[in-house]
Structure formats: C-alpha cells, structure tokens
Design a protein around this motif. Structure first.
Motif, PDB file in Angstrom:
ATOM      1  N   VAL A 166       0.837  -1.208   0.000  1.00 50.23           N
ATOM      2  CA  VAL A 166       0.000   0.000   0.000  1.00 50.23           C
ATOM      3  C   VAL A 166       0.869   1.254   0.000  1.00 50.23           C
ATOM      4  N   LEU A 167       1.852   1.291   0.869  1.00 46.04           N
ATOM      5  CA  LEU A 167       2.701   2.482   0.979  1.00 46.04           C
ATOM      6  C   LEU A 167       3.542   2.702  -0.265  1.00 46.04           C
ATOM      7  N   ASP A 168       3.795   1.647  -1.017  1.00 42.31           N
ATOM      8  CA  ASP A 168       4.566   1.782  -2.258  1.00 42.31           C
ATOM      9  C   ASP A 168       3.861   2.674  -3.272  1.00 42.31           C
ATOM     10  N   VAL A 169       2.538   2.732  -3.224  1.00 32.24           N
ATOM     11  CA  VAL A 169       1.772   3.484  -4.229  1.00 32.24           C
ATOM     12  C   VAL A 169       0.883   4.537  -3.586  1.00 32.24           C
ATOM     13  N   CYS A 170       1.218   4.973  -2.372  1.00 37.11           N
ATOM     14  CA  CYS A 170       0.292   5.834  -1.632  1.00 37.11           C
ATOM     15  C   CYS A 170       0.152   7.224  -2.233  1.00 37.11           C
ATOM     16  N   GLY A 171       1.047   7.635  -3.118  1.00 34.48           N
ATOM     17  CA  GLY A 171       0.883   8.931  -3.763  1.00 34.48           C
ATOM     18  C   GLY A 171      -0.280   8.976  -4.734  1.00 34.48           C
ATOM     19  N   ALA A 172      -0.631   7.831  -5.321  1.00 36.83           N
ATOM     20  CA  ALA A 172      -1.670   7.804  -6.359  1.00 36.83           C
ATOM     21  C   ALA A 172      -3.044   8.209  -5.830  1.00 36.83           C
ATOM     22  N   PRO A 173      -3.554   7.579  -4.775  1.00 38.54           N
ATOM     23  CA  PRO A 173      -4.898   7.982  -4.318  1.00 38.54           C
ATOM     24  C   PRO A 173      -4.938   9.411  -3.795  1.00 38.54           C
ATOM     25  N   ALA A 174      -3.854   9.886  -3.200  1.00 43.44           N
ATOM     26  CA  ALA A 174      -3.866  11.243  -2.652  1.00 43.44           C
ATOM     27  C   ALA A 174      -3.988  12.286  -3.754  1.00 43.44           C
ATOM     28  N   LEU A 175      -3.218  12.135  -4.828  1.00 46.55           N
ATOM     29  CA  LEU A 175      -3.321  13.109  -5.918  1.00 46.55           C
ATOM     30  C   LEU A 175      -4.629  12.937  -6.681  1.00 46.55           C
ATOM     31  N   THR A 176      -5.094  11.703  -6.839  1.00 46.25           N
ATOM     32  CA  THR A 176      -6.388  11.476  -7.478  1.00 46.25           C
ATOM     33  C   THR A 176      -7.484  12.222  -6.721  1.00 46.25           C
ATOM     34  N   SER A 177      -7.465  12.112  -5.402  1.00 43.97           N
ATOM     35  CA  SER A 177      -8.462  12.805  -4.588  1.00 43.97           C
ATOM     36  C   SER A 177      -8.385  14.316  -4.790  1.00 43.97           C
ATOM     37  N   ARG A 178      -7.170  14.839  -4.803  1.00 45.02           N
ATOM     38  CA  ARG A 178      -7.001  16.287  -4.981  1.00 45.02           C
ATOM     39  C   ARG A 178      -7.579  16.751  -6.316  1.00 45.02           C
ATOM     40  N   VAL A 179      -7.341  15.989  -7.374  1.00 42.14           N
ATOM     41  CA  VAL A 179      -7.817  16.380  -8.702  1.00 42.14           C
ATOM     42  C   VAL A 179      -9.332  16.244  -8.806  1.00 42.14           C
ATOM     43  N   VAL A 180      -9.871  15.139  -8.309  1.00 42.29           N
ATOM     44  CA  VAL A 180     -11.310  14.891  -8.422  1.00 42.29           C
ATOM     45  C   VAL A 180     -12.112  15.985  -7.719  1.00 42.29           C
ATOM     46  N   THR A 181     -11.622  16.480  -6.601  1.00 40.06           N
ATOM     47  CA  THR A 181     -12.370  17.494  -5.854  1.00 40.06           C
ATOM     48  C   THR A 181     -12.438  18.836  -6.581  1.00 40.06           C
ATOM     49  N   THR A 182     -11.653  19.018  -7.636  1.00 43.36           N
ATOM     50  CA  THR A 182     -11.738  20.271  -8.397  1.00 43.36           C
ATOM     51  C   THR A 182     -12.857  20.241  -9.429  1.00 43.36           C
ATOM     52  N   TYR A 183     -13.528  19.108  -9.592  1.00 40.21           N
ATOM     53  CA  TYR A 183     -14.639  18.967 -10.533  1.00 40.21           C
ATOM     54  C   TYR A 183     -15.937  18.734  -9.769  1.00 40.21           C
ATOM     55  N   ASP A 184     -17.039  18.919 -10.437  1.00 39.88           N
ATOM     56  CA  ASP A 184     -18.354  18.661  -9.858  1.00 39.88           C
ATOM     57  C   ASP A 184     -18.833  17.301 -10.347  1.00 39.88           C
ATOM     58  N   ALA A 185     -18.780  16.295  -9.462  1.00 38.49           N
ATOM     59  CA  ALA A 185     -19.208  14.927  -9.773  1.00 38.49           C
ATOM     60  C   ALA A 185     -18.632  14.443 -11.107  1.00 38.49           C
ATOM     61  N   PRO A 186     -17.320  14.418 -11.269  1.00 32.89           N
ATOM     62  CA  PRO A 186     -16.726  14.074 -12.564  1.00 32.89           C
ATOM     63  C   PRO A 186     -16.839  12.594 -12.897  1.00 32.89           C
ATOM     64  N   ARG A 187     -16.747  12.335 -14.184  1.00 36.17           N
ATOM     65  CA  ARG A 187     -16.612  10.970 -14.680  1.00 36.17           C
ATOM     66  C   ARG A 187     -15.124  10.635 -14.627  1.00 36.17           C
ATOM     67  N   VAL A 188     -14.762   9.580 -13.913  1.00 35.86           N
ATOM     68  CA  VAL A 188     -13.356   9.239 -13.667  1.00 35.86           C
ATOM     69  C   VAL A 188     -13.040   7.895 -14.303  1.00 35.86           C
ATOM     70  N   LEU A 189     -11.988   7.883 -15.094  1.00 34.04           N
ATOM     71  CA  LEU A 189     -11.495   6.666 -15.739  1.00 34.04           C
ATOM     72  C   LEU A 189     -10.158   6.299 -15.099  1.00 34.04           C
ATOM     73  N   VAL A 190     -10.023   5.050 -14.672  1.00 33.25           N
ATOM     74  CA  VAL A 190      -8.755   4.554 -14.147  1.00 33.25           C
ATOM     75  C   VAL A 190      -8.276   3.428 -15.049  1.00 33.25           C
ATOM     76  N   ILE A 191      -7.138   3.641 -15.685  1.00 29.46           N
ATOM     77  CA  ILE A 191      -6.534   2.639 -16.570  1.00 29.46           C
ATOM     78  C   ILE A 191      -5.553   1.823 -15.732  1.00 29.46           C
ATOM     79  N   GLY A 192      -5.746   0.515 -15.735  1.00 34.41           N
ATOM     80  CA  GLY A 192      -4.998  -0.346 -14.818  1.00 34.41           C
ATOM     81  C   GLY A 192      -5.696  -0.404 -13.475  1.00 34.41           C
ATOM     82  N   ALA A 193      -7.020  -0.450 -13.513  1.00 34.68           N
ATOM     83  CA  ALA A 193      -7.827  -0.303 -12.305  1.00 34.68           C
ATOM     84  C   ALA A 193      -7.755  -1.506 -11.373  1.00 34.68           C
TER      85      ALA A 193
END
Length: 340
Positions: A166-193
């Motif tokens: 988990v800690l090896d990739v912990c930067g990914a969810p944190a930045l994803t959260s930061r970006v998603v909150t700048t949109y209003d209910a965005p459609r989010v695509l994760v490649i390699g989900a």
C-alpha cells in the motif's frame, strides 16, 4: 564534506547531481549527523521496473535476481537503468544520527516513502530468499535515509507485506483525490484499475465525489475480480495500448472522462489516455512506464485540450490516506491480497 539534507554528500559522480540522478552513491554504513540507517528486511520493486526485468529475462527468476544484485552493487542503490525507477523498502531502524529530523527511534519498523532510486543501499545476503518472480523481495542489508527523506512506521493492524504494498503506491490515491475534488461529480477513468495504485485511486475518487467510475483492465480475469470488488461502476476489458479501442469503449460506456488516471505498468498507453479524456479534462500519469514526450506530443497532435499531471509520489498525508482506504474498502484490500 558536511551533510546535505538531500543527500548530496553521498553522490560519487564528478558533476554535482541529486542522488536520484547519480550514477553511484556512497554506501558507507557510518552516518552523517542527520542520517538514519535501516536494517532492510524487504524491498518492494516498483511494478514497471519488475515487469521490464521479467520481460528482459523471459521470466527467468534467477537472471532477474542476478541483475537486481548487479544494479545495487554497481550503483549503490536500486535504480532500473531501463525504466529509471526503483521501489521502496521495509526495515528496522538500527541507528539514528543525533541531528536527524525524521523523528525515528532505534527499533522502529518502518517503510521508506522515498524511492530506492535515491536511497543508498547494500544487500548482504545475495537475495538468497528471493526467487526473482515477485515484486516483493526478502532481503538482508542496510539502507541510509537522509535528513530530507521520509519514512512511515508500519501499522500494527495490517500485515507487513500488505502495508508495504500500500505504501509503495500511496501517492496515487492522494493526488487522485485532490484532482477529483476540483470537478463537480466528474466521470473518472482509471486505466490499470485492477492493480495496486488503480484500486486505491478508484476508492479515493469515490470518496472525493466522483459521479461515475470506469475501470479499464486488459483481461477478463482481472475484470471479474474488479467487478467483485465493487470499486467501479463500469468495468471495460480493453488493451489501453490501442488508443482507438479505448476511445470507442469509453464512447460506448457513456463518453469520455473528466479525469483519467493512468496506473498501468506497460508502455504505450499515452495516446489512449488522451483520447479517452474530454476537453477541459485532466490526465494523471502514475505509471513509470509512461513516455512523457509521447504524452505531450501526442496530446498536441490530437489537438487535445487536456491538463496532464505527473504523479510524483508525494502529497501531504498520502500514507495515512492510503492505509485508511484499505481499512475502509474491503474491495481494495481483497485486490491487494490477491496479488501478495
């Protein structure tokens, strides 16, 4: 030489460069006043690096092990010369310099939150306990943390191998959260989900207000596991290296994404990520297999009005956020445990 908090005093190159860019680091075990020495118990090679080594040696674990040993021996750190990436480690603090600002004590069990590409590392057991066939590498040796490094004490409520992953990739969810909150209910695509960073990014996007979540995986077996996890609203089986196929699949699933997060460990997915993202959208690249010239020039050639971000692995609070997501989302934990 006086100690530098970024580790410049450990660089052995003739020209002044940062430790990550250095060809060789000084691995002497004696500490400068602000350093910490960790007795290494396990390395976690990043996915892009491990897959490249696996492909290079046709799955021959012994040859993979030999190359990792040679890289560490010659460079004084683990940095794949092809991908430029490394990973991170788990170990026990065995000595703390009197001026270390990291807040660690002898005996603390920690995971480093900085890359192996800039961490002085010595392997003392020849990686005898590793068969060369997995990203997690049992290891006995030592590593040095600088004054500006980061490390997290391992939690007591999660198995060590799970916490390390988990800690090896912990930067990914944190930045994803930061970006998603700048949109209003965005459609989010994760490649390699279906992977580590992908599953965490889906969970982070959900908690941050995503309107609809689309997960892309390359094989039906991964799709079935992702569907069982309940992390994505739509699961698409597409080879993300085929930009037209990915664009068409997204069109059939309701249209392009406002936010696309790229978490794959293979090269060639830049064009598809851009084509699958709406004008005014954002593409976040968390894959060390990404060609950033291909991403930038590809977007220009497609006349795509998208913002492209490079995930650098650090956002304040990223470790705690990732661990909490694993605790709160059974689907994330199940996907992680299936890979351990």
């Amino acid at each position: 030489m006086t100690a530098d908090p970024f580790g410049l005093h450990r660089v052995l190159d003739e020209l002044p460069v940062l430790p990550q860019a250095a060809a060789q680091l000084d691995t002497r075990p004696s500490l400068w006043p602000d350093e910490v020495r960790v007795r290494v118990q396990r390395l976690n090679l990043d996915a892009a690096s491990f897959r490249q080594l696996e492909r290079r040696h046709s799955g021959d674990g012994e040859r993979v092990r030999a190359e990792v040993l040679e890289i560490v021996r010659t460079r004084g750190k683990m940095q794949n010369p092809e991908t430029g990436s490394g990973g991170m480690l788990v170990g026990v603090v065995e000595e703390v310099g009197p001026l270390s600002p990291l807040g660690l004590s002898v005996g603390d069990r920690v995971a480093t939150l900085v890359s192996l590409t800039l961490t002085p590392l010595v392997v003392e057991d020849g990686l005898a306990g590793w068969d060369g066939r997995s990203e997690q590498v049992p290891c006995d040796g030592y590593a040095i943390l600088f004054g500006r490094s980061m490390a997290a004490r391992l939690p007591d409520d999660l198995p060590a191998d799970l916490a390390l992953a988990v800690l090896d990739v912990c930067g990914a969810p944190a930045l994803t959260s930061r970006v998603v909150t700048t949109y209003d209910a965005p459609r989010v695509l994760v490649i390699g989900a279906g992977g580590k960073s992908g599953s965490l990014s889906l969970a982070a996007a959900r908690e941050s207000g995503a309107g609809r979540l689309v997960g892309v995986v390359p094989h039906e077996a991964e799709a079935q596991a992702l569907r069982r996890s309940g992390l994505a609203d739509d699961v698409l089986v597409v080879d993300a290296r085929d930009p037209v196929a990915l664009r068409d699949a997204m069109g059939a699933a309701g249209g392009p994404a406002d936010v696309t997060v790229v978490c794959v460990d293979v090269p060639g997915c830049e064009g598809g990520a851009v084509l699958a993202t709406a004008d005014g959208g954002t593409v976040v690249f968390f894959s060390m297999a990404t060609s950033f010239p291909a991403a930038a020039l590809g977007a220009e050639g497609l006349v795509a009005d998208v913002t492209m971000l490079v995930g650098n692995g650090y956002v304040p609070g990223h470790a705690d956020l990732a661990l909490e997501l694993v605790r709160r989302h059974a689907g994330v934990r199940a996907l992680f445990e299936s890979r351990l």
